[in-house]
Design an enzyme around this catalytic site. Structure first.
Site, PDB file in Angstrom:
ATOM      1  N   TYR A  62       0.860  -1.388  -0.082  1.00 25.09           N
ATOM      2  CA  TYR A  62       0.127  -0.095   0.070  1.00 25.09           C
ATOM      3  C   TYR A  62       0.857   1.292   0.118  1.00 25.09           C
ATOM      4  CZ  TYR A  62      -3.742  -3.358   1.537  1.00 25.09           C
ATOM      5  OH  TYR A  62      -4.463  -4.237   1.669  1.00 25.09           O
ATOM      6  N   ARG A 234     -15.942  -1.039  -2.008  1.00 25.53           N
ATOM      7  CA  ARG A 234     -15.014  -0.003  -2.355  1.00 25.53           C
ATOM      8  C   ARG A 234     -15.912   1.434  -2.569  1.00 25.53           C
ATOM      9  NH1 ARG A 234     -10.609  -2.590  -3.811  1.00 25.53           N
ATOM     10  NH2 ARG A 234     -10.670  -4.873  -4.684  1.00 25.53           N
ATOM     11  N   GLY A 235     -16.920   1.454  -1.502  1.00 25.78           N
ATOM     12  CA  GLY A 235     -17.566   2.706  -1.455  1.00 25.78           C
ATOM     13  C   GLY A 235     -18.903   2.710  -2.285  1.00 25.78           C
TER      14      GLY A 235
END
Length: 341
Positions: A62, A234-235
């Site tokens: 990340y 993912r939203g």
């Protein structure tokens, strides 16, 4: 926060943690990177710890180490409050394009663990995942190397991310698997033995994996924690996103599930979640999390956020009690259209 706040075991004999963890990926890369704010993200991690959240999830890949360094700064004075989970076995080749490759060689994994320890500023990782199985290396070899690092005191417990039931069983026969991390939500139910209208990809190093069966059932039978990432789609499941509303470089800008066609074809999912949310005077995010928490007692979702407001909203999902009819309606929702990678 009610009985859902009762702690859940992170694998047989493992630490008991609150039922919701915190996913930190979006603080460093993947989504709307132009709005990245390290100081705010550190405060959100610390606010999560203040609220009783223990499982803090990061990974070496990340931001090519950025996220681990950020988490390390956030927990520097709070080490005893956090159960730190990180991952290795994926290597960034080009940060701007997020090109990466899998490397599950024992020598590489040993290096990955040492680098994660240094970036996090800790002397022992509470939960270390093999982020993806390297197709060029038998999972047994990668897992054996990680088991040696447990014996050496570098890692406390081991997990697997995005694996098949066969791979999970092969690893578990060598050294106990404490947790399986995979994408699971109301619009991604592959770990339940279901598939989306278009099966998930896997052509990229960070792509998804076909589970080859009911992976959640396997974890329950083997007393392994199941840690869903992207529990809010993912939203998408928040109901606040629109097609074409993503900046360049955002994972969703080129993802098949976020095209205008996919938004249209998946509308039935968000509409039903919104109806249930209205009945509870809740948000769609809270309903999506409540459904997951009700699905199994070994479930520990890790919704990600860079907002203290959204953090509090997510934690309030622990107070929601869905009726049997609501659970059934949500479970019967159609599979999502569009591949997830």
């Amino acid at each position: 926060m009610g009985d859902k706040m009762d702690k859940r075991e992170l694998g047989a004999g493992g630490p008991r943690v609150t039922p919701l963890g915190l996913g930190c990926m979006g603080m460093s890369w993947g989504y709307a990177e132009s709005r990245r704010d390290d100081a705010t993200s550190i405060r959100v991690v610390q606010a999560a710890l203040d609220a009783g959240v223990e499982l803090i999830d990061t990974a070496a890949v990340y931001g090519d180490g950025h996220n681990e360094r950020l988490v390390g700064r956030a927990i520097a004075e709070r080490r005893d409050d956090a159960v730190v989970a990180t991952k290795g076995g994926l290597v960034v080749d080009d940060l701007p394009t997020k090109q990466m490759h899998r490397d599950g060689r024992p020598s590489a994994l040993r290096g990955h663990v040492e680098a994660s320890l240094a970036r996090l500023g800790i002397d022992r990782i509470d939960l270390y995942y093999l982020h993806r199985v390297d197709p060029a290396v038998p999972v047994e070899e990668s897992w054996g190397a990680l088991a040696d690092l447990v014996a050496a005191g570098k890692i406390d417990r081991l997990g697997l991310s995005e694996v098949t039931t066969r791979q999970a069983a092969a690893a578990h026969a060598i050294h106990p698997v404490a947790a399986i991390q995979s994408e699971l939500s109301l619009w991604t139910r592959d770990p339940l033995g279901e598939q989306s209208t278009e099966a998930p990809g896997g052509g990229t190093a960070g792509g998804g994996t076909h589970t080859g069966g009911d992976l959640l059932a396997w974890t329950r039978a083997c007393e392994v924690a199941f840690v869903p990432f992207a529990p809010l789609g993912r939203g998408y499941l928040t109901g606040t996103l629109t097609a074409g509303g993503f900046e360049d470089g955002d994972f969703r800008a080129t993802n098949a599930r976020f095209t205008a066609e996919a938004f249209d074809r998946n509308r039935a999912i968000t509409e039903e979640v919104a109806r249930v949310a209205t009945a509870h005077d809740a948000t769609p995010s809270q309903i999506a999390l409540a459904w997951l928490l009700d699905l199994a007692g070994n479930m520990i979702p890790i919704p990600g956020t860079r907002s203290s407001v959204h953090l509090a909203e997510n934690l309030a999902a622990l107070d929601i009690r869905l009726t049997r009819d609501e659970r059934d309606r949500l479970t019967r929702l159609p599979s999502a259209y569009g591949s997830r990678y």
